[in-house]
Design a protein around this motif. Structure first.
Motif, PDB file in Angstrom:
ATOM      1  N   MET A   1     -33.820 -30.027-100.321  1.00  0.00           N
ATOM      2  CA  MET A   1     -33.579 -28.917 -99.417  1.00  0.00           C
ATOM      3  C   MET A   1     -33.976 -27.634-100.142  1.00  0.00           C
ATOM      4  SD  MET A   1     -30.186 -27.930 -97.248  1.00  0.00           S
ATOM      5  CE  MET A   1     -30.194 -29.563 -96.583  1.00  0.00           C
ATOM      6  N   THR A   2     -34.788 -26.829 -99.482  1.00  0.00           N
ATOM      7  CA  THR A   2     -35.174 -25.556-100.083  1.00  0.00           C
ATOM      8  C   THR A   2     -33.977 -24.596-100.058  1.00  0.00           C
ATOM      9  OG1 THR A   2     -35.973 -24.672 -97.982  1.00  0.00           O
ATOM     10  CG2 THR A   2     -37.577 -25.863 -99.350  1.00  0.00           C
ATOM     11  N   PRO A   3     -33.967 -23.599-100.942  1.00  0.00           N
ATOM     12  CA  PRO A   3     -32.792 -22.726-101.064  1.00  0.00           C
ATOM     13  C   PRO A   3     -32.717 -21.583-100.055  1.00  0.00           C
ATOM     14  CG  PRO A   3     -34.425 -22.116-102.694  1.00  0.00           C
ATOM     15  CD  PRO A   3     -34.961 -23.340-101.990  1.00  0.00           C
ATOM     16  N   ASN A   4     -33.583 -21.559 -99.073  1.00  0.00           N
ATOM     17  CA  ASN A   4     -33.709 -20.389 -98.212  1.00  0.00           C
ATOM     18  C   ASN A   4     -32.523 -20.128 -97.298  1.00  0.00           C
ATOM     19  OD1 ASN A   4     -36.498 -19.780 -99.086  1.00  0.00           O
ATOM     20  ND2 ASN A   4     -36.780 -21.831 -98.292  1.00  0.00           N
ATOM     21  N   LEU A   5     -31.697 -21.110 -97.036  1.00  0.00           N
ATOM     22  CA  LEU A   5     -30.482 -20.904 -96.247  1.00  0.00           C
ATOM     23  C   LEU A   5     -29.231 -20.947 -97.124  1.00  0.00           C
ATOM     24  CD1 LEU A   5     -31.096 -22.984 -92.988  1.00  0.00           C
ATOM     25  CD2 LEU A   5     -30.897 -20.517 -93.190  1.00  0.00           C
ATOM     26  N   GLY A   6     -29.396 -21.209 -98.401  1.00  0.00           N
ATOM     27  CA  GLY A   6     -28.247 -21.293 -99.299  1.00  0.00           C
ATOM     28  C   GLY A   6     -27.308 -22.423 -98.933  1.00  0.00           C
ATOM     29  N   GLN A   7     -27.857 -23.557 -98.500  1.00  0.00           N
ATOM     30  CA  GLN A   7     -27.030 -24.642 -97.985  1.00  0.00           C
ATOM     31  C   GLN A   7     -26.917 -25.854 -98.914  1.00  0.00           C
ATOM     32  OE1 GLN A   7     -25.214 -25.260 -94.906  1.00  0.00           O
ATOM     33  NE2 GLN A   7     -25.135 -23.073 -95.274  1.00  0.00           N
ATOM     34  N   GLY A   8     -27.559 -25.852-100.044  1.00  0.00           N
ATOM     35  CA  GLY A   8     -27.545 -27.024-100.914  1.00  0.00           C
ATOM     36  C   GLY A   8     -26.143 -27.465-101.304  1.00  0.00           C
ATOM     37  N   ALA A   9     -25.371 -26.577-101.890  1.00  0.00           N
ATOM     38  CA  ALA A   9     -24.009 -26.915-102.319  1.00  0.00           C
ATOM     39  C   ALA A   9     -23.118 -27.197-101.115  1.00  0.00           C
ATOM     40  CB  ALA A   9     -23.427 -25.796-103.170  1.00  0.00           C
ATOM     41  N   ASN A  10     -23.303 -26.434-100.047  1.00  0.00           N
ATOM     42  CA  ASN A  10     -22.494 -26.645 -98.850  1.00  0.00           C
ATOM     43  C   ASN A  10     -22.743 -28.032 -98.267  1.00  0.00           C
ATOM     44  OD1 ASN A  10     -20.631 -25.482 -96.835  1.00  0.00           O
ATOM     45  ND2 ASN A  10     -22.341 -25.910 -95.475  1.00  0.00           N
ATOM     46  N   GLN A  11     -24.001 -28.450 -98.241  1.00  0.00           N
ATOM     47  CA  GLN A  11     -24.303 -29.780 -97.721  1.00  0.00           C
ATOM     48  C   GLN A  11     -23.695 -30.869 -98.592  1.00  0.00           C
ATOM     49  OE1 GLN A  11     -25.734 -30.448 -94.631  1.00  0.00           O
ATOM     50  NE2 GLN A  11     -25.221 -28.273 -94.592  1.00  0.00           N
ATOM     51  N   ALA A  12     -23.643 -30.638 -99.880  1.00  0.00           N
ATOM     52  CA  ALA A  12     -22.997 -31.603-100.777  1.00  0.00           C
ATOM     53  C   ALA A  12     -21.508 -31.720-100.458  1.00  0.00           C
ATOM     54  CB  ALA A  12     -23.204 -31.198-102.232  1.00  0.00           C
ATOM     55  N   LEU A  13     -20.873 -30.589-100.167  1.00  0.00           N
ATOM     56  CA  LEU A  13     -19.450 -30.618 -99.793  1.00  0.00           C
ATOM     57  C   LEU A  13     -19.243 -31.334 -98.465  1.00  0.00           C
ATOM     58  CD1 LEU A  13     -18.456 -27.004-100.852  1.00  0.00           C
ATOM     59  CD2 LEU A  13     -17.766 -29.133-101.965  1.00  0.00           C
ATOM     60  N   GLU A  14     -20.104 -31.041 -97.486  1.00  0.00           N
ATOM     61  CA  GLU A  14     -20.016 -31.735 -96.197  1.00  0.00           C
ATOM     62  C   GLU A  14     -20.227 -33.239 -96.391  1.00  0.00           C
ATOM     63  OE1 GLU A  14     -22.570 -30.175 -93.166  1.00  0.00           O
ATOM     64  OE2 GLU A  14     -21.868 -28.122 -93.462  1.00  0.00           O
ATOM     65  N   ASP A  15     -21.180 -33.602 -97.249  1.00  0.00           N
ATOM     66  CA  ASP A  15     -21.430 -35.017 -97.538  1.00  0.00           C
ATOM     67  C   ASP A  15     -20.170 -35.682 -98.081  1.00  0.00           C
ATOM     68  OD1 ASP A  15     -24.105 -34.869 -96.789  1.00  0.00           O
ATOM     69  OD2 ASP A  15     -24.848 -34.696 -98.847  1.00  0.00           O
ATOM     70  N   ALA A  16     -19.518 -35.027 -99.037  1.00  0.00           N
ATOM     71  CA  ALA A  16     -18.330 -35.603 -99.671  1.00  0.00           C
ATOM     72  C   ALA A  16     -17.200 -35.794 -98.664  1.00  0.00           C
ATOM     73  CB  ALA A  16     -17.879 -34.715-100.821  1.00  0.00           C
ATOM     74  N   VAL A  17     -16.954 -34.791 -97.845  1.00  0.00           N
ATOM     75  CA  VAL A  17     -15.883 -34.882 -96.847  1.00  0.00           C
ATOM     76  C   VAL A  17     -16.185 -35.990 -95.839  1.00  0.00           C
ATOM     77  CG1 VAL A  17     -14.761 -33.645 -94.935  1.00  0.00           C
ATOM     78  CG2 VAL A  17     -15.132 -32.494 -97.120  1.00  0.00           C
ATOM     79  N   THR A  18     -17.437 -36.031 -95.384  1.00  0.00           N
ATOM     80  CA  THR A  18     -17.829 -37.050 -94.411  1.00  0.00           C
ATOM     81  C   THR A  18     -17.731 -38.444 -95.008  1.00  0.00           C
ATOM     82  OG1 THR A  18     -19.308 -35.487 -93.323  1.00  0.00           O
ATOM     83  CG2 THR A  18     -19.704 -37.827 -92.893  1.00  0.00           C
ATOM     84  N   LEU A  19     -18.233 -38.616 -96.209  1.00  0.00           N
ATOM     85  CA  LEU A  19     -18.180 -39.931 -96.848  1.00  0.00           C
ATOM     86  C   LEU A  19     -16.740 -40.380 -97.070  1.00  0.00           C
ATOM     87  CD1 LEU A  19     -19.717 -42.310 -97.979  1.00  0.00           C
ATOM     88  CD2 LEU A  19     -19.876 -41.084-100.159  1.00  0.00           C
ATOM     89  N   ALA A  20     -15.880 -39.484 -97.500  1.00  0.00           N
ATOM     90  CA  ALA A  20     -14.471 -39.850 -97.694  1.00  0.00           C
ATOM     91  C   ALA A  20     -13.833 -40.291 -96.384  1.00  0.00           C
ATOM     92  CB  ALA A  20     -13.705 -38.669 -98.289  1.00  0.00           C
ATOM     93  N   ALA A  21     -14.103 -39.564 -95.311  1.00  0.00           N
ATOM     94  CA  ALA A  21     -13.532 -39.930 -94.004  1.00  0.00           C
ATOM     95  C   ALA A  21     -14.049 -41.282 -93.539  1.00  0.00           C
ATOM     96  CB  ALA A  21     -13.859 -38.855 -92.968  1.00  0.00           C
ATOM     97  N   LEU A  22     -15.325 -41.534 -93.735  1.00  0.00           N
ATOM     98  CA  LEU A  22     -15.904 -42.795 -93.286  1.00  0.00           C
ATOM     99  C   LEU A  22     -15.460 -43.966 -94.154  1.00  0.00           C
ATOM    100  CD1 LEU A  22     -19.425 -41.475 -92.315  1.00  0.00           C
ATOM    101  CD2 LEU A  22     -17.628 -42.268 -90.760  1.00  0.00           C
ATOM    102  N   LEU A  23     -15.312 -43.748 -95.440  1.00  0.00           N
ATOM    103  CA  LEU A  23     -14.795 -44.809 -96.316  1.00  0.00           C
ATOM    104  C   LEU A  23     -13.367 -45.174 -95.930  1.00  0.00           C
ATOM    105  CD1 LEU A  23     -16.236 -43.694 -99.755  1.00  0.00           C
ATOM    106  CD2 LEU A  23     -16.772 -45.835 -98.547  1.00  0.00           C
ATOM    107  N   ASP A  24     -12.631 -44.186 -95.448  1.00  0.00           N
ATOM    108  CA  ASP A  24     -11.258 -44.419 -95.012  1.00  0.00           C
ATOM    109  C   ASP A  24     -11.218 -45.135 -93.656  1.00  0.00           C
ATOM    110  OD1 ASP A  24      -8.442 -44.140 -95.375  1.00  0.00           O
ATOM    111  OD2 ASP A  24      -8.460 -42.478 -93.928  1.00  0.00           O
ATOM    112  N   ALA A  25     -12.224 -44.907 -92.822  1.00  0.00           N
ATOM    113  CA  ALA A  25     -12.215 -45.434 -91.455  1.00  0.00           C
ATOM    114  C   ALA A  25     -12.825 -46.823 -91.331  1.00  0.00           C
ATOM    115  CB  ALA A  25     -12.956 -44.477 -90.526  1.00  0.00           C
ATOM    116  N   TYR A  26     -13.717 -47.195 -92.240  1.00  0.00           N
ATOM    117  CA  TYR A  26     -14.413 -48.480 -92.136  1.00  0.00           C
ATOM    118  C   TYR A  26     -13.820 -49.496 -93.110  1.00  0.00           C
ATOM    119  CZ  TYR A  26     -17.996 -46.772 -88.981  1.00  0.00           C
ATOM    120  OH  TYR A  26     -18.653 -46.288 -87.878  1.00  0.00           O
ATOM    121  N   PRO A  27     -13.896 -50.776 -92.760  1.00  0.00           N
ATOM    122  CA  PRO A  27     -13.267 -51.806 -93.584  1.00  0.00           C
ATOM    123  C   PRO A  27     -14.009 -52.118 -94.883  1.00  0.00           C
ATOM    124  CG  PRO A  27     -14.381 -52.822 -91.712  1.00  0.00           C
ATOM    125  CD  PRO A  27     -14.456 -51.331 -91.529  1.00  0.00           C
ATOM    126  N   ASP A  28     -15.300 -51.757 -94.970  1.00  0.00           N
ATOM    127  CA  ASP A  28     -16.042 -52.050 -96.198  1.00  0.00           C
ATOM    128  C   ASP A  28     -17.029 -50.921 -96.488  1.00  0.00           C
ATOM    129  OD1 ASP A  28     -18.901 -52.959 -95.159  1.00  0.00           O
ATOM    130  OD2 ASP A  28     -17.406 -53.909 -93.857  1.00  0.00           O
TER     131      ASP A  28
END
Length: 105
Positions: free
Chosen positions: A1-28
């Motif tokens: 991702m290019t830095p022009n929107l300043g979203q790199g770190a934010n997307q990493a945080l969104e990824d972490a939150v989403t992955l944690a929620a999905l790991l909690d919701a799915y059986p494997d």
């Protein structure tokens, strides 16, 4: 991702939150990772494309191109420019139906 929107770190945080929620919701882990990819890919691709396009226009060097760009942006109200970022700024953590799987208890 290019830095022009300043979203790199934010997307990493969104990824972490989403992955944690999905790991909690799915059986494997495999199912959770598959759901994660389906859930995140459209948004991250949209943001990466938008960031790339903004970067191209921001890095123009020719005088006619930069003059045209600046003349087009100058009269635009800041609220219009801010509204254009709604898809980038309006993310909400996944929950309920967004998870795509019944919560395992």
């Amino acid at each position: 991702m290019t830095p022009n929107l300043g979203q790199g770190a934010n997307q990493a945080l969104e990824d972490a939150v989403t992955l944690a929620a999905l790991l909690d919701a799915y059986p494997d882990v495999e199912s959770a990772l598959s759901a994660y990819d389906r859930h995140r890919r459209p948004r991250t691709q949209l943001i990466a494309r938008r960031s790339h396009r903004i970067g191209i226009a921001a890095q123009w060097h020719s005088v006619p191109a930069t003059t045209l760009r600046d003349l087009m942006l100058r009269p635009a109200p800041s609220s219009t420019l801010f509204d254009g970022l709604t898809p980038v700024l309006s993310w909400q953590p996944p929950g309920g139906d967004d998870l795509g799987a019944a919560r395992i208890v």
